[in-house]
Design a protein around this motif. Structure first.
Motif, PDB file in Angstrom:
ATOM      1  N   VAL A   1       0.843  -1.209   0.000  1.00 60.21           N
ATOM      2  CA  VAL A   1       0.000   0.000   0.000  1.00 60.21           C
ATOM      3  C   VAL A   1       0.872   1.249   0.000  1.00 60.21           C
ATOM      4  CG1 VAL A   1      -1.839   1.267   1.152  1.00 60.21           C
ATOM      5  CG2 VAL A   1      -1.823  -1.230   1.243  1.00 60.21           C
ATOM      6  N   ARG A   2       1.911   1.239   0.812  1.00 63.95           N
ATOM      7  CA  ARG A   2       2.749   2.441   0.922  1.00 63.95           C
ATOM      8  C   ARG A   2       3.489   2.721  -0.390  1.00 63.95           C
ATOM      9  NH1 ARG A   2       5.953   1.263   6.343  1.00 63.95           N
ATOM     10  NH2 ARG A   2       7.104   3.103   5.615  1.00 63.95           N
ATOM     11  N   ILE A   3       3.891   1.679  -1.113  1.00 67.16           N
ATOM     12  CA  ILE A   3       4.579   1.914  -2.398  1.00 67.16           C
ATOM     13  C   ILE A   3       3.565   2.335  -3.461  1.00 67.16           C
ATOM     14  CG2 ILE A   3       6.074   0.924  -4.186  1.00 67.16           C
ATOM     15  CD1 ILE A   3       7.087  -1.059  -1.995  1.00 67.16           C
ATOM     16  N   LEU A   4       2.367   1.758  -3.426  1.00 66.68           N
ATOM     17  CA  LEU A   4       1.325   2.198  -4.365  1.00 66.68           C
ATOM     18  C   LEU A   4       1.023   3.684  -4.145  1.00 66.68           C
ATOM     19  CD1 LEU A   4      -1.163  -0.834  -4.332  1.00 66.68           C
ATOM     20  CD2 LEU A   4      -0.035   0.098  -6.378  1.00 66.68           C
ATOM     21  N   VAL A   5       0.881   4.089  -2.890  1.00 66.30           N
ATOM     22  CA  VAL A   5       0.572   5.497  -2.601  1.00 66.30           C
ATOM     23  C   VAL A   5       1.742   6.394  -3.028  1.00 66.30           C
ATOM     24  CG1 VAL A   5       0.186   7.176  -0.739  1.00 66.30           C
ATOM     25  CG2 VAL A   5      -1.103   5.021  -0.777  1.00 66.30           C
ATOM     26  N   GLY A   6       2.959   5.940  -2.756  1.00 67.50           N
ATOM     27  CA  GLY A   6       4.128   6.719  -3.198  1.00 67.50           C
ATOM     28  C   GLY A   6       4.122   6.907  -4.711  1.00 67.50           C
ATOM     29  N   THR A   7       3.634   5.918  -5.428  1.00 65.12           N
ATOM     30  CA  THR A   7       3.562   6.008  -6.886  1.00 65.12           C
ATOM     31  C   THR A   7       2.428   6.930  -7.327  1.00 65.12           C
ATOM     32  OG1 THR A   7       4.408   3.733  -6.915  1.00 65.12           O
ATOM     33  CG2 THR A   7       3.562   4.605  -9.001  1.00 65.12           C
ATOM     34  N   LEU A   8       1.296   6.872  -6.624  1.00 65.44           N
ATOM     35  CA  LEU A   8       0.203   7.806  -6.940  1.00 65.44           C
ATOM     36  C   LEU A   8       0.665   9.253  -6.762  1.00 65.44           C
ATOM     37  CD1 LEU A   8      -3.188   6.505  -5.464  1.00 65.44           C
ATOM     38  CD2 LEU A   8      -1.976   5.834  -7.538  1.00 65.44           C
ATOM     39  N   VAL A   9       1.467   9.486  -5.737  1.00 63.85           N
ATOM     40  CA  VAL A   9       1.957  10.851  -5.479  1.00 63.85           C
ATOM     41  C   VAL A   9       2.875  11.306  -6.616  1.00 63.85           C
ATOM     42  CG1 VAL A   9       3.487  12.200  -3.954  1.00 63.85           C
ATOM     43  CG2 VAL A   9       1.558  10.915  -3.003  1.00 63.85           C
ATOM     44  N   GLU A  10       3.649  10.389  -7.185  1.00 64.27           N
ATOM     45  CA  GLU A  10       4.469  10.730  -8.362  1.00 64.27           C
ATOM     46  C   GLU A  10       3.559  11.214  -9.490  1.00 64.27           C
ATOM     47  OE1 GLU A  10       8.048  10.610  -8.725  1.00 64.27           O
ATOM     48  OE2 GLU A  10       7.571  10.657  -6.579  1.00 64.27           O
ATOM     49  N   ALA A  11       2.462  10.480  -9.694  1.00 66.07           N
ATOM     50  CA  ALA A  11       1.512  10.868 -10.751  1.00 66.07           C
ATOM     51  C   ALA A  11       0.838  12.193 -10.401  1.00 66.07           C
ATOM     52  CB  ALA A  11       0.470   9.763 -10.951  1.00 66.07           C
ATOM     53  N   GLY A  12       0.451  12.338  -9.127  1.00 73.33           N
ATOM     54  CA  GLY A  12      -0.254  13.550  -8.695  1.00 73.33           C
ATOM     55  C   GLY A  12       0.613  14.796  -8.796  1.00 73.33           C
ATOM     56  N   ALA A  13       1.917  14.626  -8.606  1.00 68.26           N
ATOM     57  CA  ALA A  13       2.850  15.762  -8.684  1.00 68.26           C
ATOM     58  C   ALA A  13       3.353  15.963 -10.110  1.00 68.26           C
ATOM     59  CB  ALA A  13       4.032  15.514  -7.735  1.00 68.26           C
ATOM     60  N   HIS A  14       2.794  15.189 -11.047  1.00 73.15           N
ATOM     61  CA  HIS A  14       3.173  15.273 -12.474  1.00 73.15           C
ATOM     62  C   HIS A  14       4.635  14.940 -12.708  1.00 73.15           C
ATOM     63  CE1 HIS A  14      -0.520  18.121 -13.095  1.00 73.15           C
ATOM     64  NE2 HIS A  14      -0.841  16.848 -13.049  1.00 73.15           N
ATOM     65  N   ARG A  15       5.161  14.038 -11.875  1.00 75.33           N
ATOM     66  CA  ARG A  15       6.525  13.558 -12.111  1.00 75.33           C
ATOM     67  C   ARG A  15       6.500  12.260 -12.908  1.00 75.33           C
ATOM     68  NH1 ARG A  15       7.489  15.557  -6.412  1.00 75.33           N
ATOM     69  NH2 ARG A  15       6.808  13.488  -5.774  1.00 75.33           N
ATOM     70  N   MET A  16       5.305  11.698 -13.102  1.00 74.38           N
ATOM     71  CA  MET A  16       5.137  10.580 -14.035  1.00 74.38           C
ATOM     72  C   MET A  16       3.731  10.685 -14.629  1.00 74.38           C
ATOM     73  SD  MET A  16       4.480   7.010 -11.846  1.00 74.38           S
ATOM     74  CE  MET A  16       3.030   6.151 -12.531  1.00 74.38           C
ATOM     75  N   GLU A  17       3.550  10.106 -15.798  1.00 71.96           N
ATOM     76  CA  GLU A  17       2.224  10.067 -16.405  1.00 71.96           C
ATOM     77  C   GLU A  17       1.383   9.022 -15.683  1.00 71.96           C
ATOM     78  OE1 GLU A  17       0.835  11.843 -18.924  1.00 71.96           O
ATOM     79  OE2 GLU A  17       2.660  13.068 -18.781  1.00 71.96           O
ATOM     80  N   PRO A  18       0.136   9.329 -15.356  1.00 70.36           N
ATOM     81  CA  PRO A  18      -0.715   8.341 -14.671  1.00 70.36           C
ATOM     82  C   PRO A  18      -0.760   7.012 -15.434  1.00 70.36           C
ATOM     83  CG  PRO A  18      -1.840  10.459 -14.794  1.00 70.36           C
ATOM     84  CD  PRO A  18      -0.573  10.610 -15.563  1.00 70.36           C
ATOM     85  N   GLU A  19      -0.737   7.091 -16.754  1.00 75.31           N
ATOM     86  CA  GLU A  19      -0.855   5.876 -17.577  1.00 75.31           C
ATOM     87  C   GLU A  19       0.385   4.977 -17.456  1.00 75.31           C
ATOM     88  OE1 GLU A  19      -1.874   8.950 -18.447  1.00 75.31           O
ATOM     89  OE2 GLU A  19      -3.966   8.330 -18.153  1.00 75.31           O
ATOM     90  N   GLU A  20       1.503   5.546 -16.982  1.00 78.08           N
ATOM     91  CA  GLU A  20       2.706   4.722 -16.768  1.00 78.08           C
ATOM     92  C   GLU A  20       2.499   3.642 -15.710  1.00 78.08           C
ATOM     93  OE1 GLU A  20       5.801   8.244 -16.952  1.00 78.08           O
ATOM     94  OE2 GLU A  20       6.723   6.418 -16.127  1.00 78.08           O
ATOM     95  N   MET A  21       1.473   3.817 -14.868  1.00 76.31           N
ATOM     96  CA  MET A  21       1.205   2.816 -13.833  1.00 76.31           C
ATOM     97  C   MET A  21       1.139   1.417 -14.435  1.00 76.31           C
ATOM     98  SD  MET A  21       0.692   2.048 -10.680  1.00 76.31           S
ATOM     99  CE  MET A  21      -0.099   3.020  -9.402  1.00 76.31           C
ATOM    100  N   ALA A  22       0.548   1.284 -15.609  1.00 75.79           N
ATOM    101  CA  ALA A  22       0.423  -0.035 -16.248  1.00 75.79           C
ATOM    102  C   ALA A  22       1.808  -0.628 -16.539  1.00 75.79           C
ATOM    103  CB  ALA A  22      -0.398   0.079 -17.537  1.00 75.79           C
ATOM    104  N   GLN A  23       2.714   0.204 -17.061  1.00 80.83           N
ATOM    105  CA  GLN A  23       4.062  -0.291 -17.345  1.00 80.83           C
ATOM    106  C   GLN A  23       4.835  -0.625 -16.069  1.00 80.83           C
ATOM    107  OE1 GLN A  23       2.451   2.144 -19.496  1.00 80.83           O
ATOM    108  NE2 GLN A  23       4.270   3.167 -20.337  1.00 80.83           N
ATOM    109  N   VAL A  24       4.637   0.203 -15.023  1.00 87.60           N
ATOM    110  CA  VAL A  24       5.324  -0.066 -13.759  1.00 87.60           C
ATOM    111  C   VAL A  24       4.899  -1.445 -13.238  1.00 87.60           C
ATOM    112  CG1 VAL A  24       5.677   0.681 -11.377  1.00 87.60           C
ATOM    113  CG2 VAL A  24       5.547   2.391 -13.206  1.00 87.60           C
ATOM    114  N   ILE A  25       3.589  -1.701 -13.267  1.00 88.56           N
ATOM    115  CA  ILE A  25       3.103  -3.016 -12.808  1.00 88.56           C
ATOM    116  C   ILE A  25       3.726  -4.127 -13.668  1.00 88.56           C
ATOM    117  CG2 ILE A  25       1.066  -4.518 -12.589  1.00 88.56           C
ATOM    118  CD1 ILE A  25      -0.583  -1.934 -12.016  1.00 88.56           C
ATOM    119  N   ALA A  26       3.661  -3.954 -14.986  1.00 90.33           N
ATOM    120  CA  ALA A  26       4.156  -4.985 -15.907  1.00 90.33           C
ATOM    121  C   ALA A  26       5.656  -5.235 -15.732  1.00 90.33           C
ATOM    122  CB  ALA A  26       3.850  -4.583 -17.352  1.00 90.33           C
TER     123      ALA A  26
END
Lengths: 246, 246
Positions: free
Chosen positions: B195-220
């Motif tokens: 959960v803590r790493i997922l939230v840390g990743t959401l914050v990357e997306a929320g701060a526009h340091r990654m594209e939200p759609e990159e989540m799929a590639q990160v998982i893969a």
């Protein structure tokens, strides 16, 4: 430049706002922080005396800046030197004659009750836990009778030598959400312990130990012994202070 | 009689639930209380390992009672012997084969973020304060991609020797109220720090340091280094555990 700052504090570890001998107070911490920021210790004017253990969501303080710092920069600048349980979140310029206490138009307090046999571990420091089931409708009927302009002497703790005990309560709401009961009061001013004694009296009505309608007689009696007990400090929070410009 | 008790705890002062050598844990406090209540120290089964500093609104524990006490009397009976930051608020009888961890159907966690340059004095112990403005819409788009059944190896801290890293996320909501952002996740189970790493990743997306759609590639990728930082423990709260009967 005179400024008005608004702050939040967790009162658990403080003997209220006002500086006292041999007691740790919020004002002392604030003045320590201002001294570190400005190099000199400015006198400050608080919006109210608060009792030991009482919290604040919007405590207001005014002071003359020893050297000018832009208001929008003040919260972060002061917070650097404050302990974690005190935080400045807003600042604005005010007229020289402004006084955080005497210029206020009204003050709102919130009093939180946990109506449960079990305490809430996250909220326990900010609530009065009452085990007896409380009838919030009865509390509301009693609260409604306290609204308006009355002599509130029955709701003043002894030890106060105030002469004019007439105050105007603008609203006094009681809201329930699950086992949390929130009493929200707005008045032009308060006597010593007035909110806590009013809440203690609402709880008498809520527990069916008095008729809600008796509130009118309690007020008319001007007799402290007719009102309820003084509710514990920890449930009380200074919520908001209004000025002509807010 | 086997029982399931549900408790709230403020994890600030604990090294998680599970008993460890030389560390103060919630389980140790619970077992101390049960020993005082029953006269003997019963083994207990917790619903999950929780990290140091993580909180719980609904942590579940099952155990066999050394002597029968009616479930409805258990919360008050156990609370007498617990410190103020742990409270049992519910208890019920369960089958002998019931296990608080292995019988669970799903678990919900809440992660709280304060998106502000100023901490909240009342909530600071239960939130991760993030100064950079967060785009909650971007966070929601990233969270949506984590829903469903995936191999979450990229969201597991090293040090875990688990083999099966496939989990099913039932929902992952992001709600904002003023400057508080609440991430609420429900899954059939979690990897270490997931959960803590997922939230840390959401914050990357929320701060526009990654594209939200990159989540799929990160998982893969199944690569921990592609995901965001591990969000601090204090923002995490085990919210609810579901069993077949709840």
């Amino acid at each position: 430049m005179h400024v008005l700052i608004t702050m939040q504090f967790d009162g658990t570890n403080y003997h209220g706002f006002q500086v006292q001998k041999n007691a740790h107070t919020v004002c002392e911490e604030l003045q320590n922080a201002l001294e570190r920021l400005y190099g000199v210790r400015p006198p400050v004017k608080g919006c109210s005396r608060t009792d030991a253990g009482v919290h604040a969501e919007g405590y207001c303080v005014s002071y003359r800046q020893p050297k000018p710092i832009a208001p929008q920069k003040l919260p972060l600048a002061i917070n650097r030197f404050l302990p974690d349980d005190i935080r400045v979140f807003a600042a604005r310029e005010v007229e020289e004659e402004f006084h955080a206490r005497y210029s206020s138009v009204s003050k709102e307090y919130i009093y939180r009750i946990r109506n449960s046999r079990v305490a809430d571990v996250f909220r326990g420091r900010y609530e009065w836990r009452v085990s007896a089931p409380l009838d919030t409708d009865a509390m509301r009927r009693a609260a409604a009778l306290a609204c308006g302009t009355h002599d509130f002497r029955a709701f003043m703790s002894s030890g106060s030598d105030i002469e004019d005990t007439v105050r105007t309560v603008h609203f006094f709401r009681v809201e329930r959400s699950g086992d949390e009961i929130v009493c929200h009061i707005c008045a032009d001013g308060y006597l010593y312990n007035m909110v806590r004694i009013l809440v203690g009296t609402l709880v008498e009505a809520g527990a069916h130990r008095m008729e809600p309608e008796e509130m009118a007689q309690v007020i008319a009696s001007r007799d402290r012994s007719r009102a309820g007990d003084t509710a514990p400090a920890q449930g009380l929070c200074l919520y908001r202070v209004r000025y002509s410009f807010t």
